[in-house]
Design an enzyme around this catalytic site. Structure first.
Site, PDB file in Angstrom:
ATOM      1  NE  ARG A 162      28.244  27.979 -43.321  1.00 40.66           N
ATOM      2  CZ  ARG A 162      29.142  28.919 -43.076  1.00 40.66           C
ATOM      3  NH1 ARG A 162      29.161  30.006 -43.797  1.00 40.66           N
ATOM      4  NH2 ARG A 162      29.978  28.817 -42.078  1.00 40.66           N
ATOM      5  NE  ARG A 195      27.556  36.591 -39.488  1.00 40.99           N
ATOM      6  CZ  ARG A 195      28.394  35.773 -40.099  1.00 40.99           C
ATOM      7  NH1 ARG A 195      27.993  35.066 -41.140  1.00 40.99           N
ATOM      8  NH2 ARG A 195      29.656  35.667 -39.707  1.00 40.99           N
ATOM      9  CG  HIS A 236      27.430  36.527 -46.696  1.00 41.01           C
ATOM     10  ND1 HIS A 236      27.385  35.250 -47.188  1.00 41.01           N
ATOM     11  CD2 HIS A 236      28.729  36.730 -46.341  1.00 41.01           C
ATOM     12  CE1 HIS A 236      28.580  34.702 -47.138  1.00 41.01           C
ATOM     13  NE2 HIS A 236      29.413  35.570 -46.643  1.00 41.01           N
ATOM     14  CG  ASP A 296      36.659  35.032 -49.888  1.00 36.28           C
ATOM     15  OD1 ASP A 296      36.960  34.680 -48.735  1.00 36.28           O
ATOM     16  OD2 ASP A 296      35.877  35.989 -50.140  1.00 36.28           O
ATOM     17  CD  GLU A 299      29.109  37.436 -49.760  1.00 41.30           C
ATOM     18  OE1 GLU A 299      29.564  38.327 -48.994  1.00 41.30           O
ATOM     19  OE2 GLU A 299      29.649  36.335 -49.920  1.00 41.30           O
TER      20      GLU A 299
END
Ligand code: TA6
Length: 301
Positions: free
Chosen positions: A73, A99, A169, A213, A272
């Site tokens: 995170r 990732r 990201h 978002d 991002e």
């Protein structure tokens, strides 16, 4: 390759060494005349970047979990070879597998200007090929200096074209979300993913006061995170990216995710550089696609 072999082959005395971190993961630790950084080999995941004399530029949750196969995170997770849910198979991991799989170190070197260069290549396995049958070797190059430059480079060495979705990201460290405005996306169309998906247009600078978002499409613009609390701005330059995603989960979503810590979302914002939604990229056989970002700190005008 053991830790000793990694350090023997790729270590740079005083500037770059490899060490074991939580969860048994291995990380490259970099410190040079300009900045410090740390990068987990799993996911080639840059976790921290701090120019000397500056506050951290990249945010890493104090509650991040470190474990094999688990995304960390914060930092700069690599979303590849798709962004968000997989278009044809919802069972596949969100944001692709890059990732959470191992990457191998390809090269490290000191640069003449005192920056440190390191590159990684994704290690393909039967598990990755089962998710993505294309012949698409991918590497990432990072230059840690007064600025942070990251290049995500995808080749198509196969005979079939493929559609690529991707994002760096990046979680940026800010003083507090109430002290921040994001500039550069004024007038851009975006897909609002909060609640019922809707297409909207950004009028002014972006101020975040609840969950955000958004996938801003058809934009190659620099973004600037103005941070009145730290009296600085972070500039995000990009090439090879036509989408910019802005995300802050806000309290309820962050609490549900369990690795932000209480109110942890107030100290971060994701901006991002991506190719997502209508901006996914068709990579023809023999083609190479590069997504490049350069992050720099400026005085707040
Ligand atoms: O980039 C924003 C987003 O797609 C959000 O929808 C949220 O899912 C976020 O990525 C984080 O996803 P993760 O899988 O890292 O928890």
């Amino acid at each position: 390759m053991t830790l000793a072999e990694l350090n023997q082959r790729f270590g740079i005395s005083n500037h770059l060494n490899f060490t074991e971190i939580a969860g048994g993961l291995i990380a490259a630790k970099i410190h040079n005349a300009h900045a410090s950084a740390s990068i987990a080999l799993q996911g080639a995941h840059l976790m921290t970047y701090q120019p000397n004399g500056e506050e951290h530029v990249i945010w890493l949750s104090k509650y991040a979990k470190f474990a094999e196969g688990k995304s960390i995170r914060g930092g700069v997770p690599i979303c590849w070879p798709w962004f968000g849910a997989n278009a044809t198979n919802a069972k596949l991991p969100g944001h692709g597998y890059a990732r959470t799989v191992m990457w191998q170190v390809l090269e490290t070197k000191d640069l003449p200007d005192g920056a440190t260069f390191i590159s990684f290549g994704l290690v393909e396995t039967d598990a990755t090929r089962a998710q993505w049958p294309n012949q698409s070797p991918v590497k990432i190059e990072m230059t840690i200096g007064k600025t942070l430059r990251i290049e995500l480079i995808t080749h198509n060495t196969g005979k079939q074209a493929f559609v690529l979705g991707e994002a760096l990201h990046t979680y940026f460290h800010i003083s507090d979300v109430a002290q921040m405005t994001i500039r550069g996306l004024e007038g851009c169309g975006y897909l609002d993913k909060v609640g019922e998906p809707a297409s909207r247009t950004q009028k002014d600078g972006i101020v975040i006061e609840s969950e955000v978002d958004r996938i801003y499409v058809n934009t190659t613009a620099d973004c600037i995170i103005e941070d009145r609390g730290l009296k600085r701005a972070i500039r995000i330059r990009k090439q090879g990216s036509n989408s910019t995603v802005v995300w802050n989960p806000w309290t309820e979503k962050a609490d549900k995710m369990g690795d932000f810590g209480h109110e942890g979302h107030r100290g971060m914002v994701c901006v991002e550089s991506a190719n997502a939604a209508d901006n996914v990229i068709m990579v023809e056989p023999g083609e190479t696609h590069k997504l490049v970002v350069v992050y720099s700190v400026e005085a707040l005008k």
